[in-house]
Design a protein around this motif. Structure first.
Motif, PDB file in Angstrom:
ATOM      1  N   ASP A  88     117.888   1.417 -87.204  1.00 57.52           N
ATOM      2  CA  ASP A  88     117.761   2.760 -87.796  1.00 57.52           C
ATOM      3  C   ASP A  88     118.251   2.721 -89.243  1.00 57.52           C
ATOM      4  O   ASP A  88     119.333   3.206 -89.571  1.00 57.52           O
ATOM      5  CB  ASP A  88     118.560   3.784 -86.987  1.00 57.52           C
ATOM      6  N   ILE A  89     117.427   2.148 -90.109  1.00 61.40           N
ATOM      7  CA  ILE A  89     117.778   2.019 -91.522  1.00 61.40           C
ATOM      8  C   ILE A  89     117.925   3.380 -92.220  1.00 61.40           C
ATOM      9  O   ILE A  89     118.871   3.587 -92.986  1.00 61.40           O
ATOM     10  CB  ILE A  89     116.745   1.148 -92.270  1.00 61.40           C
ATOM     11  N   PRO A  90     117.018   4.352 -91.973  1.00 61.62           N
ATOM     12  CA  PRO A  90     117.179   5.659 -92.632  1.00 61.62           C
ATOM     13  C   PRO A  90     118.520   6.315 -92.293  1.00 61.62           C
ATOM     14  O   PRO A  90     119.146   6.933 -93.155  1.00 61.62           O
ATOM     15  CB  PRO A  90     115.998   6.473 -92.094  1.00 61.62           C
ATOM     16  N   ARG A  91     118.953   6.190 -91.031  1.00 60.70           N
ATOM     17  CA  ARG A  91     120.251   6.769 -90.648  1.00 60.70           C
ATOM     18  C   ARG A  91     121.386   6.102 -91.422  1.00 60.70           C
ATOM     19  O   ARG A  91     122.324   6.769 -91.855  1.00 60.70           O
ATOM     20  CB  ARG A  91     120.476   6.602 -89.143  1.00 60.70           C
ATOM     21  N   MET A  92     121.284   4.796 -91.608  1.00 60.21           N
ATOM     22  CA  MET A  92     122.296   4.073 -92.372  1.00 60.21           C
ATOM     23  C   MET A  92     122.387   4.620 -93.792  1.00 60.21           C
ATOM     24  O   MET A  92     123.486   4.839 -94.328  1.00 60.21           O
ATOM     25  CB  MET A  92     121.964   2.578 -92.414  1.00 60.21           C
ATOM     26  N   ALA A  93     121.233   4.852 -94.411  1.00 61.92           N
ATOM     27  CA  ALA A  93     121.208   5.361 -95.786  1.00 61.92           C
ATOM     28  C   ALA A  93     121.818   6.758 -95.870  1.00 61.92           C
ATOM     29  O   ALA A  93     122.586   7.071 -96.789  1.00 61.92           O
ATOM     30  CB  ALA A  93     119.776   5.368 -96.310  1.00 61.92           C
ATOM     31  N   ASN A  94     121.490   7.614 -94.907  1.00 64.63           N
ATOM     32  CA  ASN A  94     122.032   8.977 -94.907  1.00 64.63           C
ATOM     33  C   ASN A  94     123.545   8.967 -94.747  1.00 64.63           C
ATOM     34  O   ASN A  94     124.258   9.718 -95.414  1.00 64.63           O
ATOM     35  CB  ASN A  94     121.392   9.800 -93.783  1.00 64.63           C
ATOM     36  N   ARG A  95     124.034   8.125 -93.853  1.00 63.03           N
ATOM     37  CA  ARG A  95     125.481   8.052 -93.633  1.00 63.03           C
ATOM     38  C   ARG A  95     126.195   7.539 -94.876  1.00 63.03           C
ATOM     39  O   ARG A  95     127.282   7.999 -95.213  1.00 63.03           O
ATOM     40  CB  ARG A  95     125.782   7.133 -92.444  1.00 63.03           C
ATOM     41  N   PHE A  96     125.591   6.582 -95.532  1.00 63.18           N
ATOM     42  CA  PHE A  96     126.197   6.000 -96.726  1.00 63.18           C
ATOM     43  C   PHE A  96     126.461   7.073 -97.767  1.00 63.18           C
ATOM     44  O   PHE A  96     127.529   7.124 -98.379  1.00 63.18           O
ATOM     45  CB  PHE A  96     125.279   4.920 -97.292  1.00 63.18           C
ATOM     46  N   GLN A  97     125.498   7.939 -97.988  1.00 64.75           N
ATOM     47  CA  GLN A  97     125.637   8.970 -99.020  1.00 64.75           C
ATOM     48  C   GLN A  97     126.642  10.054 -98.631  1.00 64.75           C
ATOM     49  O   GLN A  97     127.139  10.784 -99.476  1.00 64.75           O
ATOM     50  CB  GLN A  97     124.278   9.609 -99.309  1.00 64.75           C
ATOM     51  N   ASN A  98     126.933  10.162 -97.320  1.00 66.17           N
ATOM     52  CA  ASN A  98     127.863  11.194 -96.875  1.00 66.17           C
ATOM     53  C   ASN A  98     129.310  10.719 -96.811  1.00 66.17           C
ATOM     54  O   ASN A  98     130.206  11.498 -96.505  1.00 66.17           O
ATOM     55  CB  ASN A  98     127.444  11.708 -95.491  1.00 66.17           C
TER      56      ASN A  98
END
Length: 346
Positions: free
Chosen positions: A42-52
């Motif tokens: 789940d790469i998109p989830r990883m990106a979203n978490r990173f920004q948060n």
């Protein structure tokens, strides 16, 4: 120039590491590669978490799909670097197998021990015996290692990276860049000796910019405990100056741990206590059990019993207590880093 002979000469001048841990390369692109492997389902989830995550808000992590949908690019950037990790998009349908991240770390450590010494490539390949993989816990037997090492290395040979990083200021400013290309370009097996050829036309100072410490039992850990260990020692290196205080501790927010262990969001599971909190506790207990006979370091989770899992993630944190062996190394690193910053500013 005979790079192999040069490597032997330089290795003789290196100090013998402490027996409880080893030194291994670290950089933004190495961390991005491992983070992507850990979260490959789940790469998109990883990106979203990173920004948060609070401390990453001055950085960007973005995901791009090529026009023909054949590759996916994970890009991380800040003011002084940009790093890209590129994979065939087909790989992400089933995720990257967990053992890949351990083998990638093993290869990068071998590079720093044998081939990339004092800022330059002195040997175009690395070698190791299959028995070493068995001893470190990758495989149960040499026969098993022989049967599985080829496909495992094939997956790592697909990794493509790119980007640049800037170090120093003014007349001391340098830019290390890596035009898009593979890290490793070939592998072979002969009489139980594995050889992996390096991409020597690129600037390895882009890939290997720092070094961090890891306990010798790292590869024997379960997948979750391994990921937690990666998080602990990556943040210990990044925050080395924290260990100059009297407390000698490092706190890591549980949301960071959630990302490293690729655990589900609260809304994605019917039992977040089991699938998130208990999973972290199990990984912490496994690492602490490995340290039960030493005073090298200890992990402790801080939380309050009244918290819901969402509070546990946002307010809770992991406390890293380091013993004297690690403290001496990190305090020396903090001093060296401070001297380099002062030098680059002058």
């Amino acid at each position: 120039m005979d790079l192999t002979k040069k490597a032997v000469r330089l290795k003789r001048g290196l100090s013998v590491p402490d027996v409880s841990y080893f030194s291994t390369p670290s950089s933004v692109v190495i961390e991005l590669t491992e983070k992507t492997i850990m979260n490959s389902l789940d790469i998109p989830r990883m990106a979203n978490r990173f920004q948060n995550i609070r401390h990453t808000r001055d950085k960007k992590l973005e995901v791009f799909l090529s026009e023909d949908n054949s590759t996916v690019t994970i890009s991380q950037s800040s003011n002084d670097y940009n790093a890209e990790f590129i994979l065939p998009s087909s790989v992400l349908q089933n995720g990257i197998p967990d053992p890949t991240k351990k083998l990638f770390r093993f290869l990068m450590t071998k590079v720093s021990q044998e081939a990339f010494i004092r800022g330059e490539i002195v040997k175009p390949f690395i070698e190791f015996n299959l028995s070493e993989l068995v001893e470190k816990g990758f495989y149960k037997s040499v026969d098993s290692a022989r049967n599985h090492i080829g496909p495992a290395l094939d997956s790592i040979l697909m990794f493509v990276i790119g980007g640049s990083r800037t170090v120093g200021k003014g007349k001391n400013k340098k830019v290390h860049s890596w035009d898009h290309g593979n890290i490793f370009i070939n592998h072979s097996l002969n009489k139980n000796i594995v050889r992996v050829d390096l991409n020597t036309v690129k600037d390895w100072n882009f890939i290997i910019s720092q070094y961090q410490l890891m306990p010798f039992y790292l590869y024997n850990l379960s997948s979750s405990a391994y990921n937690l260990c990666e998080a602990v020692f990556y943040y210990a290196r990044v925050n080395a100056k924290n260990f100059e205080s009297e407390d000698n501790v490092l706190n890591i927010n549980n949301r960071i741990i959630q990302q490293y262990l690729s655990l589900p969001d609260v809304s994605e599971t019917k039992n977040p206590g089991r699938d998130i909190v208990d999973a972290v506790k199990k990984a912490v207990d496994e690492i602490n059990a490995c340290e039960s006979d030493s005073n090298d370091f200890f992990l402790e989770l801080y939380s309050e019993s009244s918290w819901a899992v969402s509070d546990w993630l946002s307010k809770g944190y992991l406390i890293v207590h380091l013993g004297e062996k690690y403290l001496q190394s990190y305090k020396a690193l903090a001093t060296k880093r401070s001297n380099l910053i002062n030098k680059s500013s002058s």
